[in-house]
Design an enzyme around this catalytic site. Sequence first.
Site, mmCIF file in Angstrom:
data_model
loop_
_atom_site.group_PDB
_atom_site.id
_atom_site.type_symbol
_atom_site.label_atom_id
_atom_site.label_comp_id
_atom_site.label_asym_id
_atom_site.label_seq_id
_atom_site.Cartn_x
_atom_site.Cartn_y
_atom_site.Cartn_z
ATOM 1 N NE ARG A 1 -3.718 -0.011 2.457
ATOM 2 C CZ ARG A 1 -5.024 -0.181 2.866
ATOM 3 N NH1 ARG A 1 -5.317 -1.285 2.920
ATOM 4 N NH2 ARG A 1 -5.789 1.051 2.901
ATOM 5 C CG ASP B 1 -6.516 -1.162 -1.020
ATOM 6 O OD1 ASP B 1 -6.535 -2.263 -0.703
ATOM 7 O OD2 ASP B 1 -7.292 -0.234 -0.517
ATOM 8 C CG HIS C 1 7.757 -24.028 11.388
ATOM 9 N ND1 HIS C 1 7.719 -23.678 9.932
ATOM 10 C CD2 HIS C 1 7.749 -22.860 12.132
ATOM 11 C CE1 HIS C 1 7.547 -22.494 9.763
ATOM 12 N NE2 HIS C 1 7.579 -21.952 10.875
HETATM 13 C C1 BG6 Z 1 7.712 -18.588 12.463
HETATM 14 C C2 BG6 Z 1 6.820 -18.260 13.579
HETATM 15 O O1 BG6 Z 1 7.017 -19.230 11.230
HETATM 16 O O2 BG6 Z 1 8.854 -19.162 12.719
HETATM 17 C C3 BG6 Z 1 7.419 -17.397 14.399
HETATM 18 O O3 BG6 Z 1 5.751 -17.474 13.036
HETATM 19 C C4 BG6 Z 1 8.714 -18.017 14.890
HETATM 20 O O4 BG6 Z 1 6.756 -17.209 15.751
HETATM 21 C C5 BG6 Z 1 9.598 -18.419 13.841
HETATM 22 O O5 BG6 Z 1 9.574 -17.105 15.610
HETATM 23 C C6 BG6 Z 1 11.019 -19.280 13.855
HETATM 24 O O6 BG6 Z 1 11.679 -19.460 12.919
HETATM 25 P P1 BG6 Z 1 13.107 -19.771 12.833
HETATM 26 O O7 BG6 Z 1 13.654 -19.937 11.370
HETATM 27 O O8 BG6 Z 1 13.760 -18.499 13.761
HETATM 28 O O9 BG6 Z 1 13.209 -20.658 13.838
#
Ligand code: BG6
Length: 482
Positions: free
Chosen positions: A46, A87, A234
């Site tokens: 934006r 936007d 993750h």
């Molecule tokens: C992100 C999360 O996906 O991964 C964060 O939203 C987290 O909350 C981060 O801090 C951690 O990533 P890394 O690479 O620092 O382990």
Amino acid sequence: MSFTADRLLLFGATGDLAQRMLLPSLCALHADGLLSPELEIIGTARADLDDQGFRNFARAALEKFMPADRRGSMGVFLNRLHFQPLDATQTGHYGALAKAVGTPQKGLAIFLSTAPSLFEATIAGLAASGLTGPTTRIGLEKPLGTDLASSRLINDAVASAFPEPRIFRIDHYLGKETVQNLLALRFANIMFEPLWNAAHIDHVQITVAETVGLEGRVGFYDGAGALRDMVQNHMLQLLALVAMEPPSSYNATAVRDEKVKVLRSLRRVSAEETVRGQYAEGAITGQAVPSYSDELGHPSDTETFVAIKAHIDNWRWRGVPFYLRTGKRLHHRVTEIVVNFRPVPHSIFVGQKASGGSTPPNQLVIGIQPEENVTLSLMAKVPGLDRDGLRLRRVPLNIAMADAFAGPQRRIAYERLLLDLIEGDQTLFVRRDEVEAQWDWIDAIRTVWDAGGLAAKPYPAGTWGPTSAIALAERDGVTWHE
Ligand code: BG6
């Protein structure tokens, strides 16, 4: 579709991720000659910026977030950058965007790093302005929804304009070198695979511990919590890589086919197999830090810590618990996978007074961050004449990746992932069926929490989470690796 994009369109180009990760990664790729000279990068957001304004913005970000010794050719890199204000909710703005993108010679890669609430409008705008053709691929940054239903809505919206082979869902953990090394370790060595099953592995631990707190992400984090922010993506990807069957080859279909089978085999978890926590005030490396609710500015029941005892219901992992834990404001920052093998079936050292007859089982620790290392603990004899009987001790066989590979440049995850997006390799991106299997399992946990009214237990910042997380493992005679 194999083409190397010669235009990269970055949505959210003035956001936090762009400043910390995307622009520094692109600049590093440029410095190493990994971006084709024709590649032009068009930023959009934006903000009321022109090309020069965006270049100034990017320069400031690079100076802040990139090591000085990697900024050599920054000036030339900045000349690749262009900017078009937009936007995302205004259909009328996309015509100007299409004009700014121009006509790529080979193809266009789009990267969406914006709030998911904007995804639908963005896809519609891209489609209406002719930016979704067969030589366009799209990368999507998390969060992709907050549950299975909302993630389906996002996936449906994206699928209305892009077929799955042109959709690149990011989980930045897959871009980490040591995470990929997990595949090398498992499938490029003969000695692990025969032992990699319930007959020889007692349990697995996966820890993703952070020392940071909210980091100003008040709005987002409080609505998400650790389960959705870290476990859904993750941690489940790490679990899938540890647990999957050997793929037939290292390619996007084969690897993702195997991961999704694991994700679909995750057993529903009961309330007793989970722990929710939230950090209270405490200290991290001697520094006093406030509680979560003080950082947030109001009381909240959002969890900043989760521990789960998970099971994978298939032949390979029958009866093998996977203990997962992740949290903010924990004792120290570490991401690691610990594979605990079973004891030897019969110890010949039982009669040896000095060793107490015990032969602790082998343990494989795969350190992902901050140290990248692989440590295999082995039993060895303590040197001596053993008048009191043989003495045994656990010793580490340790590979520090930084020493083993001192030459190659260490790269951050986004360098790898942006290059794969530009070149079109989906192996390290998450397929729709994986994301949905992940949400399905996570939603069931939240249902159990809601049904039982499971409140987040406070833990002092700087510790390893609520004591019940220790009890979760200790009930089974397991100690968390520290
Ligand atoms: C992100 C999360 O996906 O991964 C964060 O939203 C987290 O909350 C981060 O801090 C951690 O990533 P890394 O690479 O620092 O382990």
